[in-house]
Design an enzyme around this catalytic site. Structure first.
Site, PDB file in Angstrom:
ATOM      1  N   HIS A  59      42.196  45.375  50.544  1.00  0.00           N
ATOM      2  CA  HIS A  59      41.091  44.727  49.821  1.00  0.00           C
ATOM      3  C   HIS A  59      41.552  43.401  49.243  1.00  0.00           C
ATOM      4  O   HIS A  59      42.748  43.072  49.285  1.00  0.00           O
ATOM      5  CB  HIS A  59      40.549  45.628  48.702  1.00  0.00           C
ATOM      6  CG  HIS A  59      41.566  46.084  47.706  1.00  0.00           C
ATOM      7  ND1 HIS A  59      42.182  45.239  46.821  1.00  0.00           N
ATOM      8  CD2 HIS A  59      42.092  47.307  47.463  1.00  0.00           C
ATOM      9  CE1 HIS A  59      43.016  45.920  46.083  1.00  0.00           C
ATOM     10  NE2 HIS A  59      43.005  47.180  46.449  1.00  0.00           N
TER      11      HIS A  59
HETATM   12  P1  TYD Z   1      42.136  51.592  44.559  1.00  0.00           P
HETATM   13  O1  TYD Z   1      42.370  50.268  43.932  1.00  0.00           O
HETATM   14  O2  TYD Z   1      40.931  51.746  45.441  1.00  0.00           O
HETATM   15  O3  TYD Z   1      43.419  52.020  45.376  1.00  0.00           O
HETATM   16  P2  TYD Z   1      43.997  51.419  46.737  1.00  0.00           P
HETATM   17  O4  TYD Z   1      43.407  50.054  46.884  1.00  0.00           O
HETATM   18  O5  TYD Z   1      45.477  51.400  46.535  1.00  0.00           O
HETATM   19  O6  TYD Z   1      43.620  52.311  47.850  1.00  0.00           O
HETATM   20  O7  TYD Z   1      42.099  52.680  43.416  1.00  0.00           O
HETATM   21  C1  TYD Z   1      42.007  54.063  43.673  1.00  0.00           C
HETATM   22  C2  TYD Z   1      41.182  54.719  42.575  1.00  0.00           C
HETATM   23  O8  TYD Z   1      41.795  54.536  41.308  1.00  0.00           O
HETATM   24  C3  TYD Z   1      39.769  54.134  42.470  1.00  0.00           C
HETATM   25  O9  TYD Z   1      38.870  55.198  42.443  1.00  0.00           O
HETATM   26  C4  TYD Z   1      39.740  53.417  41.156  1.00  0.00           C
HETATM   27  C5  TYD Z   1      40.900  53.957  40.362  1.00  0.00           C
HETATM   28  N1  TYD Z   1      41.591  52.910  39.589  1.00  0.00           N
HETATM   29  C6  TYD Z   1      41.347  52.787  38.241  1.00  0.00           C
HETATM   30  O10 TYD Z   1      40.523  53.518  37.660  1.00  0.00           O
HETATM   31  N2  TYD Z   1      42.031  51.832  37.529  1.00  0.00           N
HETATM   32  C7  TYD Z   1      42.920  51.008  38.122  1.00  0.00           C
HETATM   33  O11 TYD Z   1      43.534  50.143  37.438  1.00  0.00           O
HETATM   34  C8  TYD Z   1      43.150  51.122  39.537  1.00  0.00           C
HETATM   35  C9  TYD Z   1      44.100  50.206  40.254  1.00  0.00           C
HETATM   36  C10 TYD Z   1      42.466  52.089  40.231  1.00  0.00           C
END
Ligand code: TYD
Length: 139
Positions: free
Chosen positions: A53
């Site tokens: 992303h």
């Molecule tokens: P995400 O950023 O989508 O992970 P990746 O890009 O590594 O696959 O985050 C995964 C989940 O964690 C998403 O449901 C949101 C939550 N999250 C938070 O609540 N706070 C945060 O600071 C982060 C980074 C994620």
């Protein structure tokens, strides 16, 4: 417009000591923004990938505290791969770049500092949307 060359691999201070080494980071010094958020990714199965992303506003700074993984950054025209495998390097990634983290080693630990509080509205999750915003000069 943010380009691949705006990504910086930053070597952190190291205090080598027979009792164990020590490194540190400071905001607005090694990390070129004020830190609003810190999170970490752990218990990742070996070889797994995460985080395809871009962020509209969040800047980040990533350290491989333990183990190794690859961070692929992409400005829509060029891609670059950084292998993080030492705890005394940090990768600064400005907002407006596509990034993926790949090939986590078993038991690796990724520490990430962010310039913004978590907001799902800050994410660009579709690569085509990212390319469109890049070509429109929005990011
Ligand atoms: P995400 O950023 O989508 O992970 P990746 O890009 O590594 O696959 O985050 C995964 C989940 O964690 C998403 O449901 C949101 C939550 N999250 C938070 O609540 N706070 C945060 O600071 C982060 C980074 C994620």
């Amino acid at each position: 417009m943010v380009k691949i060359d705006d990504v910086k691999l930053i070597e952190l201070p190291r205090f080598l000591d027979a009792r164990g080494n020590l490194s540190f980071v400071e905001q607005l010094n090694h990390i070129p923004f004020e830190i609003k958020r810190t999170y970490w990714i752990y218990d990742v199965p070996g070889g797994e990938s995460r985080g395809g992303h871009a962020y509209l506003y969040n800047k980040e700074f990533i350290i491989a505290l333990s183990g190794a993984f690859d961070v692929i950054v992409d400005d829509g025209q060029q891609k670059k791969k950084y292998t993080l495998n030492r705890s005394y390097y940090g990768l600064y990634i400005p907002s407006g770049l596509w990034r993926e983290i790949e090939d986590f080693s078993t038991n690796s630990l990724a520490l990430e500092f962010g310039s913004e509080h978590y907001s799902k509205e800050d994410y660009i999750r579709k690569y085509d949307d990212f390319l469109k915003m890049k070509s429109d000069g929005k990011i």
